[in-house]
Write a protein that holds these residues in place. Sequence first.
Motif, mmCIF file in Angstrom:
data_model
loop_
_atom_site.group_PDB
_atom_site.id
_atom_site.type_symbol
_atom_site.label_atom_id
_atom_site.label_comp_id
_atom_site.label_asym_id
_atom_site.label_seq_id
_atom_site.Cartn_x
_atom_site.Cartn_y
_atom_site.Cartn_z
ATOM 1 N N ARG A 175 1.791 1.900 -3.357
ATOM 2 C CA ARG A 175 0.671 1.843 -4.291
ATOM 3 C C ARG A 175 0.913 0.868 -5.422
ATOM 4 N NH1 ARG A 175 -1.725 7.845 -5.392
ATOM 5 N NH2 ARG A 175 -2.339 6.826 -7.312
ATOM 6 N N VAL A 190 -11.658 15.383 -14.531
ATOM 7 C CA VAL A 190 -11.767 14.246 -15.450
ATOM 8 C C VAL A 190 -12.846 13.299 -14.950
ATOM 9 C CG1 VAL A 190 -10.534 12.337 -16.527
ATOM 10 C CG2 VAL A 190 -9.317 14.445 -15.978
ATOM 11 N N PRO A 208 0.819 -1.226 0.000
ATOM 12 C CA PRO A 208 0.000 0.000 0.000
ATOM 13 C C PRO A 208 0.846 1.267 0.000
ATOM 14 C CG PRO A 208 -0.845 -1.574 1.600
ATOM 15 C CD PRO A 208 0.477 -2.111 1.116
ATOM 16 N N ALA A 209 1.964 1.275 0.743
ATOM 17 C CA ALA A 209 2.763 2.493 0.833
ATOM 18 C C ALA A 209 3.404 2.840 -0.503
ATOM 19 C CB ALA A 209 3.841 2.341 1.908
ATOM 20 N N PRO A 263 -5.915 4.690 -5.274
ATOM 21 C CA PRO A 263 -6.762 4.665 -4.079
ATOM 22 C C PRO A 263 -8.235 4.603 -4.480
ATOM 23 C CG PRO A 263 -5.256 6.562 -4.098
ATOM 24 C CD PRO A 263 -5.252 5.977 -5.466
ATOM 25 N N ARG A 264 -8.999 3.782 -3.774
ATOM 26 C CA ARG A 264 -10.439 3.720 -4.073
ATOM 27 C C ARG A 264 -11.075 5.046 -3.715
ATOM 28 N NH1 ARG A 264 -12.689 -1.582 -4.277
ATOM 29 N NH2 ARG A 264 -14.684 -0.919 -3.446
ATOM 30 N N GLU A 309 -17.182 15.055 0.280
ATOM 31 C CA GLU A 309 -17.311 16.520 0.324
ATOM 32 C C GLU A 309 -17.119 17.128 -1.053
ATOM 33 O OE1 GLU A 309 -14.340 15.236 2.215
ATOM 34 O OE2 GLU A 309 -15.989 14.312 3.323
ATOM 35 N N ALA A 310 -16.217 16.536 -1.842
ATOM 36 C CA ALA A 310 -15.893 17.137 -3.133
ATOM 37 C C ALA A 310 -16.920 16.805 -4.221
ATOM 38 C CB ALA A 310 -14.505 16.683 -3.582
ATOM 39 N N ASP A 345 -19.373 19.445 -5.955
ATOM 40 C CA ASP A 345 -18.693 20.361 -6.869
ATOM 41 C C ASP A 345 -18.283 19.665 -8.167
ATOM 42 O OD1 ASP A 345 -18.877 22.612 -5.288
ATOM 43 O OD2 ASP A 345 -16.970 22.222 -4.267
ATOM 44 N N GLN A 358 -13.712 7.616 -2.345
ATOM 45 C CA GLN A 358 -14.620 7.458 -1.207
ATOM 46 C C GLN A 358 -16.070 7.332 -1.645
ATOM 47 O OE1 GLN A 358 -13.907 10.792 1.409
ATOM 48 N NE2 GLN A 358 -11.711 10.403 1.356
#
Lengths: 457, 457
Positions: free
Chosen positions: B104, B245, B101-102, B214-215, B283-284, B287, B217
């Motif tokens: 990727r 994108v 994971p570190a 990363p998946r 949160e994003a 937008d 959210q």
Amino acid sequence: MALPATLVVELSALLGDGWRIDDAARDAHGGDDSRRHARPDAVALPRTREQVVALVRACRAHGVPIVARGAGTGTTGAAVPTHGGIAVSFARMDRILAIRPADRCAVVEPGVLNGALQTALAAHGLFWPPDPSSAESCTVGGNLATNAGGPRAVKYGATRDNVLGLVAVTGTGELIRVGGAYTKASAGYDLTHLLVGSEGTLALIVEATLKLAPRPQAQAGLRAFYRDAASAAAAVSRLMAQPVVPAMLEFLDRRSLMLLRRNGSDVPEAGAMLLVEADGSAEALPDILAALGAAAEGEGLLDMDVAPDGAARDRLWAARRALSPALRTIAPGKINEDVVVPVSRIPELVASVEALADAYGLTIVCFGHAGNGNLHVNLLYHPDDADETARAQAALPQVFDLALALGGTLSGEHGIGLSKREFMARAYDAPTLAAMRAVKHAFDPDGILNPGKLLPP
Amino acid sequence: MALPATLVVELSALLGDGWRIDDAARDAHGGDDSRRHARPDAVALPRTREQVVALVRACRAHGVPIVARGAGTGTTGAAVPTHGGIAVSFARMDRILAIRPADRCAVVEPGVLNGALQTALAAHGLFWPPDPSSAESCTVGGNLATNAGGPRAVKYGATRDNVLGLVAVTGTGELIRVGGAYTKASAGYDLTHLLVGSEGTLALIVEATLKLAPRPQAQAGLRAFYRDAASAAAAVSRLMAQPVVPAMLEFLDRRSLMLLRRNGSDVPEAGAMLLVEADGSAEALPDILAALGAAAEGEGLLDMDVAPDGAARDRLWAARRALSPALRTIAPGKINEDVVVPVSRIPELVASVEALADAYGLTIVCFGHAGNGNLHVNLLYHPDDADETARAQAALPQVFDLALALGGTLSGEHGIGLSKREFMARAYDAPTLAAMRAVKHAFDPDGILNPGKLLPP
């Protein structure tokens, strides 16, 4: 070597005032930023791909080497004509042939300057991601030859990731066309990406279709100081593991920070610093910055400054920009290598380089593109101090061995050229090098394209 | 052909119960989803890379063909052993060797299923971007061989864009190691990306280091209906020209929508539909969705539905998922090609395909990955109608010619295999094909790896 008289007559007729055999032209096309220099026997400045085809065929017939060059900003000697022959400058093939905003691509000749292209693209709200520090003065052809990168590569990729198609002339003087104005292809061998980074040893690129990205509306950033390199590197892994990819993610080691403080920069005492850039729409930036800030937080964080807008971000980045000039204030000699390691191995690289500096009695400064694990390891020395110079030269192979032992590689964006070719046999085993030599032979069976570069002796 | 007796003895000893010459095994390893089939002389199921090396060396000594295969979900016949020889299944080399994971990245053997890998990665909050519709049943090795894609490629890239390193066995039985657990390299020829998409004709991949993402959210989406394909395609260009994108950007033509309505799907009458997916932090997302919605708006937009969350998004995508089954309700025969054109040329492709359908009296349905200009052109026919079948076969070359005339290429994600190799000479000129043949010779001088595939006769 002296060029065969028939070749001189032929190329002079072919190229007209683009054929130069005067000393001034030969000297001007013999060096690069590695400070190596070798005089070519002649300089060719073609204006068309047809001239490049005819040039390669003529040189092949006479077994004369061809060394392609852009603006000579490379750092490895890849453009230095050590075997003589003809230096081919693409300075006169510098047109932007098309900008296609709806297809997010541009079609260019190799001699266009990276900076000139960016200016032309800005009018369309687009940019080409490769951003080497020499962007204003280097050519796209040189970027293609070396697979140039820069800080933006962490989000947008390096040159290879941003090329869609090429037209190129092989060592047999054949014009090949691969890829095109599309972003996805599964139709035959991917020669496009193979030619990128091949340093003029497989083919001369005469046209490239470049993948463009939309310019972000706004930028912001943060800088974070850590107790040591290990805690900064852990933050790099956290930053890369969350969904918001930073637009830049730069690392500066303890010695970089000491140097900046000594030169008056406003940075505190710390073991390491990260510079993190965010880009996106103005509305999205606060959330993006919050996500990046949350990932930057953790064990060993000493302090963090947030730059909520572009102007504040520019102030934070001033320290990073001050670093290269500051290096020269320590010692006039600098071996700047750009090794790569897996992101998780950055702490070990930095710690080992510090131990190496102590063992060899050298100042070594590490900074660079942490999100890609691509660190610039700068070995500083005084060229008039023969002993220190020798120690720097002796430490260099250790740096490469460290990167390789950590599962990394020799270069992230500078390339191999002359300066690292002897280390290629440490990076690759014999069968892999044999496969690379076979590929070289496939494109350039007579070995006339940039002999003595990239592959080990 | 009959296998040489000494080779049978040698490989039987080498592979033990991984050596199969019974009819059932041979039949089971002779086909793929192209509905082509040819019986190999034997089936090898190696467990180790050393066995693969020994196998290739033995086959080379006897001039016996080797055809690598994953799960047989390819659509082009690339895994069909038309020249006999040995089918090498990687079903027993299916381990996930490491998830880092570190860094990727993940290190896998080629036989691991794409879906099994995704499941293992989900626990780490990561995924591997290639998402072909066969993801649950296809192997990573097959994905590598074909440069497989899927809807996510528009944001995350196809297979080639998500591979960092390979270990592979060339046609001379040499084990080569290229790339590694790092995302940036300028150190020698890029053989990694060359091997991806080479359909088992250059080397057998025995290990791959895969780039992970990363998946996100959260996900959301919108679907927009347009008056005609031209206005939908203009929206595609707008969507791709702005900084956010889309995570997917799918196009369905008028006939696709007619078909869905006829089968009871809840879609209105329209000339074209776009499905746009957004991903990011919770949160994003609002937008991001607003930005995508604004770009989707424009001349010719008839209607737009917004799916603000994952559940609503799944409902919108039901129509896209219903499409492939619906095609079978029109006609049991289907030629599904996946041509690519520059995004700006999608309207011309769709209009020309409609004209072609009229001219040949065929139903042709177009849909697919519009953000990459990668459209699936489905020529439907009844196999028991000899005349209609002949018309479908006659129309097919016209589809390829259309894509090529628009500056596109033959395939975006399926590959060439057997089914498109005769069209390679339309896609590439003779010097470019000669360069590809020279590369083939460099890796496989005796031509034992998957003969008769990818390169034209």
